[in-house]
Design a protein around this motif. Structure first.
Motif, PDB file in Angstrom:
ATOM      1  N   UNK A 181       0.809  -1.514  -0.447  1.00  0.00           N
ATOM      2  CA  UNK A 181       0.269  -0.359   0.131  1.00  0.00           C
ATOM      3  C   UNK A 181       0.787   1.138  -0.083  1.00  0.00           C
ATOM      4  N   UNK A 182       0.577   2.395  -0.625  1.00  0.00           N
ATOM      5  CA  UNK A 182       0.958   3.219  -0.801  1.00  0.00           C
ATOM      6  C   UNK A 182       0.191   4.384  -0.835  1.00  0.00           C
ATOM      7  N   UNK A 183       0.105   5.484  -0.613  1.00  0.00           N
ATOM      8  CA  UNK A 183      -0.461   7.057  -0.246  1.00  0.00           C
ATOM      9  C   UNK A 183       0.557   7.954  -0.966  1.00  0.00           C
ATOM     10  N   UNK A 184      -0.758   8.733  -2.092  1.00  0.00           N
ATOM     11  CA  UNK A 184      -0.196   9.623  -2.110  1.00  0.00           C
ATOM     12  C   UNK A 184      -0.357  11.042  -1.411  1.00  0.00           C
ATOM     13  N   UNK A 185       0.360  11.823  -1.569  1.00  0.00           N
ATOM     14  CA  UNK A 185       0.153  13.002  -1.013  1.00  0.00           C
ATOM     15  C   UNK A 185       0.900  14.005  -1.106  1.00  0.00           C
ATOM     16  N   UNK A 186       0.294  15.181  -1.455  1.00  0.00           N
ATOM     17  CA  UNK A 186       0.728  16.500  -2.107  1.00  0.00           C
ATOM     18  C   UNK A 186       0.350  17.826  -1.836  1.00  0.00           C
ATOM     19  N   UNK A 187       1.103  18.652  -1.354  1.00  0.00           N
ATOM     20  CA  UNK A 187       0.471  19.811  -1.053  1.00  0.00           C
ATOM     21  C   UNK A 187      -0.019  21.171  -2.459  1.00  0.00           C
ATOM     22  N   UNK A 188      -1.263  21.446  -2.049  1.00  0.00           N
ATOM     23  CA  UNK A 188      -1.225  21.496  -3.507  1.00  0.00           C
ATOM     24  C   UNK A 188      -2.840  23.471  -2.665  1.00  0.00           C
ATOM     25  N   UNK A 189      -1.363  24.116  -2.391  1.00  0.00           N
ATOM     26  CA  UNK A 189      -2.645  25.631  -0.867  1.00  0.00           C
ATOM     27  C   UNK A 189      -2.828  26.362  -2.253  1.00  0.00           C
ATOM     28  N   UNK A 190      -1.706  26.562  -3.025  1.00  0.00           N
ATOM     29  CA  UNK A 190      -1.435  27.260  -4.205  1.00  0.00           C
ATOM     30  C   UNK A 190      -2.881  27.017  -5.891  1.00  0.00           C
ATOM     31  N   UNK A 191      -3.508  26.013  -5.387  1.00  0.00           N
ATOM     32  CA  UNK A 191      -4.590  25.759  -6.181  1.00  0.00           C
ATOM     33  C   UNK A 191      -6.202  25.739  -5.382  1.00  0.00           C
ATOM     34  N   UNK A 192      -5.885  26.464  -3.999  1.00  0.00           N
ATOM     35  CA  UNK A 192      -7.395  26.737  -2.736  1.00  0.00           C
ATOM     36  C   UNK A 192      -7.113  27.588  -3.182  1.00  0.00           C
ATOM     37  N   UNK A 193      -8.249  28.702  -3.959  1.00  0.00           N
ATOM     38  CA  UNK A 193      -8.639  29.576  -4.044  1.00  0.00           C
ATOM     39  C   UNK A 193      -9.682  30.436  -4.037  1.00  0.00           C
ATOM     40  N   UNK A 194     -10.739  31.460  -3.190  1.00  0.00           N
ATOM     41  CA  UNK A 194     -11.667  32.143  -3.367  1.00  0.00           C
ATOM     42  C   UNK A 194     -12.899  31.323  -4.647  1.00  0.00           C
ATOM     43  N   UNK A 195     -13.760  30.651  -4.879  1.00  0.00           N
ATOM     44  CA  UNK A 195     -14.475  31.303  -5.492  1.00  0.00           C
ATOM     45  C   UNK A 195     -14.297  29.284  -6.430  1.00  0.00           C
ATOM     46  N   UNK A 196     -13.519  28.365  -5.859  1.00  0.00           N
ATOM     47  CA  UNK A 196     -12.487  26.934  -6.352  1.00  0.00           C
ATOM     48  C   UNK A 196     -13.503  25.881  -5.321  1.00  0.00           C
ATOM     49  N   UNK A 197     -14.139  25.147  -6.215  1.00  0.00           N
ATOM     50  CA  UNK A 197     -15.107  23.857  -5.325  1.00  0.00           C
ATOM     51  C   UNK A 197     -14.142  22.750  -5.239  1.00  0.00           C
ATOM     52  N   UNK A 198     -14.274  22.093  -4.194  1.00  0.00           N
ATOM     53  CA  UNK A 198     -13.343  20.818  -4.875  1.00  0.00           C
ATOM     54  C   UNK A 198     -14.654  19.241  -3.845  1.00  0.00           C
ATOM     55  N   UNK A 199     -14.338  18.480  -4.858  1.00  0.00           N
ATOM     56  CA  UNK A 199     -15.335  17.288  -4.572  1.00  0.00           C
ATOM     57  C   UNK A 199     -14.765  15.931  -4.408  1.00  0.00           C
ATOM     58  N   UNK A 200     -15.570  15.045  -2.941  1.00  0.00           N
ATOM     59  CA  UNK A 200     -14.368  13.984  -2.731  1.00  0.00           C
ATOM     60  C   UNK A 200     -15.839  13.242  -2.984  1.00  0.00           C
ATOM     61  N   UNK A 201     -15.374  11.928  -4.185  1.00  0.00           N
ATOM     62  CA  UNK A 201     -16.329  11.175  -3.698  1.00  0.00           C
ATOM     63  C   UNK A 201     -15.956   9.577  -4.511  1.00  0.00           C
ATOM     64  N   UNK A 202     -16.769   8.975  -4.314  1.00  0.00           N
ATOM     65  CA  UNK A 202     -16.242   7.308  -4.136  1.00  0.00           C
ATOM     66  C   UNK A 202     -16.710   6.880  -5.967  1.00  0.00           C
ATOM     67  N   UNK A 203     -16.305   5.464  -5.941  1.00  0.00           N
ATOM     68  CA  UNK A 203     -16.369   5.005  -7.329  1.00  0.00           C
ATOM     69  C   UNK A 203     -18.025   4.938  -7.621  1.00  0.00           C
TER      70      UNK A 203
END
Length: 251
Positions: A181-203
């Motif tokens: 098992x491995x974990x992709x773990x990435x910093x993305x602070x610059x992508x998190x801006x006012x007006x953005x929406x993020x969606x987490x979802x299962x398949x």
């Protein structure tokens, strides 16, 4: 600093008899229900939003997803302050090794839990910075300027081979006999801006509603429950879970 609005919904769907998905939103666990909350980042030094899609016979999948999210919740809140990005990444990788052993050992100890496992996708806010994590084929999307983009890469045979006949065959997860098992773990602070929406979802969502229609629904301002309802209307062949994270300016 930002204003964060979150909606989360987890539904059993039309075919399955039990829901093996679970969502962690701050301090709340969501399964077969919906929730919403709002807060300002200046009032917090950390928060976690994560989604786990369990797998396994009997009720084992729901055990794996809940165990993983509860363990992650306490781990995040017990992290020391002022960790560097490198130290935080190392800690998360060590956590994955630990939780994988826990889930696997429970399967060995109890035959009813044998081969249970779960995916994991999440967003972590830690001392002003944002990170995403992924293990498996649950997804994180970003809607920016009206355009939808998948941030995570599915850990699946579809992606590995480029052939889309291996539906739902994943190559990485927590438990389920996965020793690498491995974990992709990435910093993305610059992508998190006012007006953005993020969606987490299962398949259960992404298999039933294509990216074009997910984009359309998010642009219409639909919440997590509406997204799950769209998947159920399309057939609801699996459990379906979604978590919508909207970012706005803090006034």
């Amino acid at each position: 600093m930002s204003k964060i609005t979150i909606t989360a919904s987890s539904r059993v769907g039309c075919i399955r008899s039990n829901n093996e998905d679970m969502i962690l939103v701050e301090n709340k666990y969501v399964r077969s229900e919906a929730c919403d909350l709002q807060f300002f980042t200046e009032n917090k030094d950390r928060f976690i939003v994560a989604l786990a899609d369990g797998m396994g016979g009997h009720n084992a999948g729901e055990v794996a997803s809940e165990e993983t999210l509860r363990n992650l919740h306490f781990f995040i809140h017990d992290l020391p302050a002022h960790m560097s990005e490198g130290a935080l990444c190392e800690a998360m990788v060590e956590w994955l090794v630990s939780i994988n052993k826990i889930i696997s050992s429970r399967g060995v100890a109890d035959r009813k839990l044998q081969e249970m496992g779960t995916t994991l996708v999440g967003i972590l806010y830690y001392e002003g910075n944002y990170f995403w994590m992924n293990c498996g084929d649950s997804r994180l999307y970003m809607l920016s300027d009206g355009k939808l983009k998948q941030i995570t890469t599915d850990h699946s045979l579809n992606v590995m081979t480029g052939v889309k006949r291996h539906s739902n065959v994943i190559t990485n997860c927590i438990g389920a006999g996965c020793t690498t098992s491995f974990l992709d773990f990435t910093e993305f602070t610059n992508d998190v801006k006012a007006g953005c929406t993020f969606l987490l979802c299962s398949d259960g969502l992404s298999d039933m509603v294509d990216d074009e229609n997910i984009e359309k629904l998010l642009n219409e301002g639909k919440d997590a429950n509406a997204l799950c309802e769209a998947a159920i209307t399309a057939g609801g062949f699996d459990n379906v879970s979604a978590c919508v994270v909207a970012v706005a300016e803090s006034h």
